[in-house]
Design a protein around this motif. Structure first.
Motif, PDB file in Angstrom:
ATOM      1  N   LEU A 141      61.162  72.535  31.450  1.00  0.00           N
ATOM      2  CA  LEU A 141      60.155  71.882  32.535  1.00  0.00           C
ATOM      3  C   LEU A 141      60.442  71.780  34.465  1.00  0.00           C
ATOM      4  O   LEU A 141      61.054  70.650  34.463  1.00  0.00           O
ATOM      5  N   VAL A 188      59.282  71.570  37.974  1.00  0.00           N
ATOM      6  CA  VAL A 188      58.444  70.376  38.811  1.00  0.00           C
ATOM      7  C   VAL A 188      58.357  71.421  40.434  1.00  0.00           C
ATOM      8  O   VAL A 188      59.501  71.013  40.945  1.00  0.00           O
ATOM      9  N   PHE A 208      51.053  74.718  35.000  1.00  0.00           N
ATOM     10  CA  PHE A 208      49.844  74.000  35.255  1.00  0.00           C
ATOM     11  C   PHE A 208      50.120  73.050  36.914  1.00  0.00           C
ATOM     12  O   PHE A 208      50.834  73.065  37.545  1.00  0.00           O
ATOM     13  N   ARG A 256      50.628  61.857  32.013  1.00  0.00           N
ATOM     14  CA  ARG A 256      51.741  62.769  32.067  1.00  0.00           C
ATOM     15  C   ARG A 256      52.404  62.304  30.628  1.00  0.00           C
ATOM     16  O   ARG A 256      53.589  63.016  30.586  1.00  0.00           O
ATOM     17  N   ILE A 284      51.866  65.239  29.017  1.00  0.00           N
ATOM     18  CA  ILE A 284      52.836  66.169  28.816  1.00  0.00           C
ATOM     19  C   ILE A 284      54.013  66.637  28.443  1.00  0.00           C
ATOM     20  O   ILE A 284      54.482  67.316  27.778  1.00  0.00           O
ATOM     21  N   HIS A 308      55.805  68.526  25.431  1.00  0.00           N
ATOM     22  CA  HIS A 308      56.875  69.894  26.156  1.00  0.00           C
ATOM     23  C   HIS A 308      58.316  69.418  24.738  1.00  0.00           C
ATOM     24  O   HIS A 308      58.531  70.355  25.089  1.00  0.00           O
ATOM     25  N   MET A 354      57.943  75.554  30.732  1.00  0.00           N
ATOM     26  CA  MET A 354      56.452  75.172  31.919  1.00  0.00           C
ATOM     27  C   MET A 354      57.081  74.889  33.804  1.00  0.00           C
ATOM     28  O   MET A 354      57.978  74.686  33.379  1.00  0.00           O
ATOM     29  N   TYR A 410      55.117  73.470  36.661  1.00  0.00           N
ATOM     30  CA  TYR A 410      54.155  72.138  37.022  1.00  0.00           C
ATOM     31  C   TYR A 410      54.239  72.123  38.535  1.00  0.00           C
ATOM     32  O   TYR A 410      55.129  71.062  39.159  1.00  0.00           O
ATOM     33  N   THR A 458      52.801  69.477  41.535  1.00  0.00           N
ATOM     34  CA  THR A 458      52.151  68.015  42.144  1.00  0.00           C
ATOM     35  C   THR A 458      52.375  67.507  43.519  1.00  0.00           C
ATOM     36  O   THR A 458      53.288  68.643  43.971  1.00  0.00           O
ATOM     37  N   GLU A 480      55.256  61.880  40.049  1.00  0.00           N
ATOM     38  CA  GLU A 480      55.069  62.470  38.698  1.00  0.00           C
ATOM     39  C   GLU A 480      56.624  63.921  38.438  1.00  0.00           C
ATOM     40  O   GLU A 480      56.752  64.209  37.415  1.00  0.00           O
TER      41      GLU A 480
END
Length: 372
Positions: free
Chosen positions: A35, A37, A161, A177, A180, A184, A191, A193, A195, A200
């Motif tokens: 994951l 971000v 996302f 949050r 999610i 995961h 993933m 993501y 933001t 987050e």
């Protein structure tokens, strides 16, 4: 699931004979099941990067691989990805069940398999009791869970996302949050993501990609970003309240000493630095920018040998488990995060002790971390 690889990916927009580079040569490898971000302020290129991965934006140059396959020219519907948007994008005239089943129906998936997938996703997201409702009959948090469920039923290689929590209130953001993150862990899914919220990013990501003005500033784990930011932008963006910055110069602790000290511009304060900081020549000083996390500061006590920073308190914000102080020393503003307790009155002078182990030095011209 699958890995995702971006090699020198760039996005250029052309309008009226002029060009604008929205994303500059991004190199990024997302491992299978990771994951990651993408975080940064508005306009930094994070959503554009995500949309290029999704196939909703063309790639101007560079190479994108999903599962080892180059997909630059592969249509979005053939990339085997699922995307969750900020605005839910649910069909208002359809029930939750039909919204979740719609993409599978278009593919010609057998009805028995559709039903099994929809009910499995609904159970994971705790929305089994909502399957007969329409979007207008649900809260924002419930609608966002439906949007996630619609992505889940497709069982894609990669989940994308795009700021999915922006429309939710604070309590729902925390709850969703957490859901999610749980998904995961359960699915082991790849993933990506996006933001603008660094909280987050810090709480969700296995790794974080910090972007600014279309460029990747740093890619690392959440705590590595916090403890070893590569430059001033990352240092100031990650962490809340934000890091304090003080212009000044690096000098020797004494004329011929082997340790360094920092002297703030205008002589507001002087701080000894950790022994591993490189000292400048004995007869010179090096301009630097000092970064200081608010939690590195505390109210001085009688046990402190010295309180190197004296400041005028402008405001205090008691938060229950902590208190945030806003003060001014010389020509510099500073923020401190201290333990709860008795707080001096605004307008009074406070003496602040500093944890020198948590200080950071940056080059004032380039913004790069000194010694990085």
């Amino acid at each position: 699931m699958a890995s995702v690889s971006l090699e020198g990916v760039r996005k250029i927009y052309a309008s009226g004979g002029r060009t604008q580079i929205a994303v500059h040569d991004v190199d990024l490898d997302v491992a299978d099941g990771e994951l990651v971000v993408l975080v940064g302020p508005s306009g930094c290129g994070k959503s554009t990067t995500l949309r290029m991965i999704a196939g909703l934006e063309t790639i101007s140059s560079g190479r994108l691989r999903i599962g080892g396959r180059v997909v630059n020219d592969v249509p979005a519907k053939e990339r085997d990805i699922a995307m969750v948007f900020q605005n839910y994008a649910l069909y208002p005239h359809m029930t939750v069940y039909d919204n979740m089943a719609f993409a599978l129906s278009l593919r010609g998936t057998p009805k028995t398999e559709i039903d099994a997938r929809v009910r499995e996703a609904a159970a994971l997201l705790d929305i089994e009791g909502l399957l007969d409702r329409k979007p207008r009959q649900m809260s924002g948090g419930q609608r966002q869970r439906v949007a996630v469920g619609r992505a889940l039923v497709r069982k894609p290689q990669v989940f994308l996302f795009d700021e999915p929590l922006s429309n939710l209130d604070a309590a729902l953001r925390v709850q969703t949050r957490r859901e999610i993150a749980r998904l995961h862990r359960q699915l082991g899914a790849t993933m990506i993501y996006v933001t603008h919220d660094q909280v987050e990013a810090m709480t969700l990501g296995d790794r974080i990609v910090v972007m600014h003005e279309g460029r990747v500033q740093q890619v690392d784990t959440p705590m590595a970003l916090y403890e070893r930011p590569a430059n001033r932008f990352v240092a100031g963006f990650i962490g809340s309240p934000a890091m304090n910055f003080f212009p000044g110069e690096l000098t020797r602790a004494d004329g011929n000493g082997s340790t360094a000290r920092f002297r703030a511009a205008g002589g507001a304060f002087t701080l000894p630095l950790a022994p591993d900081v490189s000292v400048p020549p004995a007869d010179g000083a090096r301009p630097v920018l000092l970064g200081m996390r608010p939690e590195c500061l505390r109210l001085a006590t009688n046990d402190d040998a010295s309180a190197p920073i004296r400041a005028r308190l402008d405001a205090a914000e008691p938060m229950g488990n902590e208190t945030i102080l806003y003060a001014r020393t010389g020509d510099h503003d500073l923020t401190a995060r201290i333990a709860p307790g008795v707080v001096p009155r605004p307008g009074s002078e406070v003496a602040l002790a500093v944890d020198s182990a948590g200080l950071h030095l940056f080059d004032p011209a380039s913004g790069a971390r000194v010694g990085a």
